[in-house]
Write an enzyme that holds these catalytic residues in place. Structure first.
Site, PDB file in Angstrom:
ATOM      1  N   ALA A  66       0.874  -1.167   0.000  1.00 56.26           N
ATOM      2  CA  ALA A  66       0.000   0.000   0.000  1.00 56.26           C
ATOM      3  C   ALA A  66       0.913   1.220   0.000  1.00 56.26           C
ATOM      4  O   ALA A  66       2.059   1.148   0.455  1.00 56.26           O
ATOM      5  CB  ALA A  66      -0.872  -0.014   1.238  1.00 56.26           C
ATOM      6  N   GLY A 112       0.298  -4.918   1.023  1.00 56.43           N
ATOM      7  CA  GLY A 112      -0.923  -4.927   0.221  1.00 56.43           C
ATOM      8  C   GLY A 112      -0.730  -5.572  -1.154  1.00 56.43           C
ATOM      9  O   GLY A 112      -1.687  -6.082  -1.744  1.00 56.43           O
ATOM     10  N   GLU A 135       4.292  -5.494   7.291  1.00 61.66           N
ATOM     11  CA  GLU A 135       3.503  -4.492   8.019  1.00 61.66           C
ATOM     12  C   GLU A 135       3.964  -4.278   9.455  1.00 61.66           C
ATOM     13  O   GLU A 135       4.007  -3.150   9.943  1.00 61.66           O
ATOM     14  CB  GLU A 135       2.010  -4.879   8.014  1.00 61.66           C
TER      15      GLU A 135
HETATM   16  N1  DAK Z   1       4.599   3.151  -0.827  1.00 59.48           N
HETATM   17  C1  DAK Z   1       4.995   4.310  -1.407  1.00 59.48           C
HETATM   18  N2  DAK Z   1       6.145   4.429  -2.124  1.00 59.48           N
HETATM   19  C2  DAK Z   1       6.899   3.331  -2.263  1.00 59.48           C
HETATM   20  C3  DAK Z   1       6.542   2.076  -1.695  1.00 59.48           C
HETATM   21  C4  DAK Z   1       5.327   2.018  -0.940  1.00 59.48           C
HETATM   22  N3  DAK Z   1       4.869   0.884  -0.383  1.00 59.48           N
HETATM   23  N4  DAK Z   1       7.496   1.173  -1.990  1.00 59.48           N
HETATM   24  C5  DAK Z   1       8.416   1.845  -2.741  1.00 59.48           C
HETATM   25  N5  DAK Z   1       8.063   3.135  -2.898  1.00 59.48           N
HETATM   26  C6  DAK Z   1       8.789   4.180  -3.642  1.00 59.48           C
HETATM   27  C7  DAK Z   1      10.005   4.637  -2.852  1.00 59.48           C
HETATM   28  O1  DAK Z   1       9.645   5.605  -1.879  1.00 59.48           O
HETATM   29  C8  DAK Z   1      10.851   5.242  -3.977  1.00 59.48           C
HETATM   30  O2  DAK Z   1      10.326   6.508  -4.297  1.00 59.48           O
HETATM   31  P1  DAK Z   1      11.323   7.779  -4.545  1.00 59.48           P
HETATM   32  O3  DAK Z   1      12.123   7.896  -3.301  1.00 59.48           O
HETATM   33  O4  DAK Z   1      12.156   7.367  -5.737  1.00 59.48           O
HETATM   34  O5  DAK Z   1      10.399   8.930  -4.799  1.00 59.48           O
HETATM   35  C9  DAK Z   1      10.553   4.316  -5.154  1.00 59.48           C
HETATM   36  O6  DAK Z   1       9.318   3.659  -4.841  1.00 59.48           O
HETATM   37  C10 DAK Z   1      11.610   3.261  -5.381  1.00 59.48           C
HETATM   38  O7  DAK Z   1      11.821   2.576  -4.159  1.00 59.48           O
HETATM   39  P2  DAK Z   1      13.272   2.372  -3.498  1.00 59.48           P
HETATM   40  O8  DAK Z   1      14.218   3.452  -3.919  1.00 59.48           O
HETATM   41  O9  DAK Z   1      13.064   2.150  -2.046  1.00 59.48           O
HETATM   42  O10 DAK Z   1      13.725   1.018  -4.221  1.00 59.48           O
HETATM   43  P3  DAK Z   1      14.732  -0.078  -3.657  1.00 59.48           P
HETATM   44  O11 DAK Z   1      14.983  -1.016  -4.781  1.00 59.48           O
HETATM   45  O12 DAK Z   1      15.889   0.548  -2.966  1.00 59.48           O
HETATM   46  O13 DAK Z   1      13.890  -0.872  -2.523  1.00 59.48           O
HETATM   47  C11 DAK Z   1      11.915  -1.965  -1.643  1.00 59.48           C
HETATM   48  C12 DAK Z   1      12.783  -1.625  -2.895  1.00 59.48           C
HETATM   49  C13 DAK Z   1      10.640  -2.639  -2.124  1.00 59.48           C
HETATM   50  C14 DAK Z   1      12.699  -2.933  -0.742  1.00 59.48           C
HETATM   51  C15 DAK Z   1      11.648  -0.658  -0.866  1.00 59.48           C
HETATM   52  O14 DAK Z   1      11.111   0.307  -1.787  1.00 59.48           O
HETATM   53  C16 DAK Z   1      10.676  -0.838   0.241  1.00 59.48           C
HETATM   54  O15 DAK Z   1      11.021  -1.329   1.316  1.00 59.48           O
HETATM   55  N6  DAK Z   1       9.430  -0.410   0.012  1.00 59.48           N
HETATM   56  C17 DAK Z   1       8.408  -0.442   1.037  1.00 59.48           C
HETATM   57  C18 DAK Z   1       7.894  -1.819   1.263  1.00 59.48           C
HETATM   58  C19 DAK Z   1       6.804  -1.806   2.260  1.00 59.48           C
HETATM   59  O16 DAK Z   1       7.060  -1.671   3.464  1.00 59.48           O
HETATM   60  N7  DAK Z   1       5.570  -1.787   1.768  1.00 59.48           N
HETATM   61  C20 DAK Z   1       4.411  -1.478   2.581  1.00 59.48           C
HETATM   62  C21 DAK Z   1       3.980  -2.706   3.291  1.00 59.48           C
HETATM   63  S1  DAK Z   1       2.706  -2.308   4.398  1.00 59.48           S
HETATM   64  C22 DAK Z   1      -4.476  -0.336   5.040  1.00 59.48           C
HETATM   65  C23 DAK Z   1      -4.531  -1.639   4.633  1.00 59.48           C
HETATM   66  C24 DAK Z   1      -3.397  -2.264   4.244  1.00 59.48           C
HETATM   67  C25 DAK Z   1      -2.193  -1.605   4.286  1.00 59.48           C
HETATM   68  C26 DAK Z   1      -2.142  -0.298   4.727  1.00 59.48           C
HETATM   69  C27 DAK Z   1      -3.273   0.340   5.109  1.00 59.48           C
HETATM   70  N8  DAK Z   1      -5.672   0.336   5.422  1.00 59.48           N
HETATM   71  C28 DAK Z   1      -6.887  -0.311   5.287  1.00 59.48           C
HETATM   72  C29 DAK Z   1      -5.652   1.648   5.845  1.00 59.48           C
HETATM   73  C30 DAK Z   1      -1.029  -2.288   3.845  1.00 59.48           C
HETATM   74  C31 DAK Z   1       0.163  -1.900   4.219  1.00 59.48           C
HETATM   75  C32 DAK Z   1       1.332  -2.347   3.500  1.00 59.48           C
HETATM   76  O17 DAK Z   1       1.313  -2.719   2.352  1.00 59.48           O
END
Ligand code: DAK
Length: 260
Positions: A66, A112, A135
């Site tokens: 997400a 997500g 998460e």
């Molecule tokens: N959200 C927003 N931007 C994201 C993103 C995300 N989940 N994942 C990556 N990006 C963006 C990065 O910020 C970066 O943007 P800029 O800085 O270039 O502007 C760009 O994508 C490229 O990412 P990286 O530079 O970080 O790329 P790397 O290859 O170095 O790393 C990575 C890749 C996938 C390991 C890293 O980007 C990362 O850790 N990303 C986050 C993974 C993560 O934690 N995802 C979220 C999981 S929690 C809800 C219901 C469900 C949820 C939430 C709310 N409600 C009902 C309210 C679910 C939550 C989740 O999904």
């Protein structure tokens, strides 16, 4: 229909939906969730579409979760409401579509993103895929069905290990634990999904819909999956597809299912 965050392309009864925010690693913001919902609903309504393939744009990600920028400031109430809305709008919708959905996981499928892949009926992955539910490392829990669907797919012990450690696993480990059905190179991924879709689309749409409802029933509370299977099985006998399928077999020819 015109979309900003996804691409939709239909060919030979297969609809490919591509989440198209590669710069953000296809992170799911609410606009993307709304567009996906609309595209899935439209594909299901279209009798010409027999199978849907869902994938991510670029070579790096299916969906990296997400959009963290969007949910970082939510309150308790907002979190709860949006979780319920998201379940309905997209994740339960996909699980309960009667048009089969194959997730072609072509890179990161996190949070997500993995929850969306798990809502699909079948998952295949490229060998660079990394899957996980990180998460708890952000102080939340999976909110789009992840605690339920991961345990259903890989068992409670493995699900809790993945959720509690917040660790990502590679495609081969995901294959080993049954989270994805096949692993191939990135170049081979969409051809594999399309080949599977071509096999599926030869079969009776009515029986396919029935099989999906019946299989899903096991995971619904207050519904006995075996009772549901009996009910759906019986219904098949009243369909034109069943008549055509059995007649074609007896006449030693290929069935041409009317989809009724
Ligand atoms: N959200 C927003 N931007 C994201 C993103 C995300 N989940 N994942 C990556 N990006 C963006 C990065 O910020 C970066 O943007 P800029 O800085 O270039 O502007 C760009 O994508 C490229 O990412 P990286 O530079 O970080 O790329 P790397 O290859 O170095 O790393 C990575 C890749 C996938 C390991 C890293 O980007 C990362 O850790 N990303 C986050 C993974 C993560 O934690 N995802 C979220 C999981 S929690 C809800 C219901 C469900 C949820 C939430 C709310 N409600 C009902 C309210 C679910 C939550 C989740 O999904």
């Amino acid at each position: 229909m015109s979309f900003k965050n996804i691409l939709v392309d239909s060919e030979e009864s297969i609809c490919t939906i591509t989440i198209n925010r590669p710069k953000q690693l296809n992170a799911l913001n609410s606009a993307t969730i709304a567009e996906l919902s609309e595209a899935f609903r439209a594909a299901e309504k279209d009798a010409a579409i027999k199978v849907i393939v869902l994938t991510g744009s670029g070579e790096k990600a299916f969906v990296a979760g997400a959009d963290i920028k969007e949910f970082a400031h939510f309150t308790t109430e907002e979190g709860k409401n949006l979780s319920a809305k998201g379940h309905q709008t997209l994740f339960d919708l996909v699980q309960n579509l009667v048009t089969p959905v194959i997730a072609a996981v072509n890179g990161f499928a996190l949070g997500g993103g993995l929850e969306l892949a798990m809502s699909c009926h079948i998952r295949v992955a490229s060998d660079n895929a990394k899957l996980g539910l990180p998460e708890v490392s952000l102080g939340v829990i999976p909110g789009y069905g992840g605690t339920q669907r991961l345990a259903q797919l890989v068992g409670k012990g493995r699900a809790l290990e993945l959720i509690l450690t917040a660790q990502m696993i590679g495609a081969d480990d995901a294959h080993r634990i049954g989270l994805v059905n096949h692993v191939v190179s990135q170049q081979e991924l969409l051809p594999l999904a399309n080949k599977m879709a071509s096999k599926i689309k030869r079969n009776s749409p009515v029986a396919i819909a029935s099989a999906i409802r019946s299989t899903n029933a096991q995971y619904e509370t207050a519904v006995n999956g075996f009772d549901k299977e009996i009910e759906e099985f019986g219904k098949c006998f009243g369909t034109e597809d069943f008549k055509e399928g059995t007649t074609a077999f007896l006449e030693k020819r290929k069935a041409k299912f009317p989809g009724k």
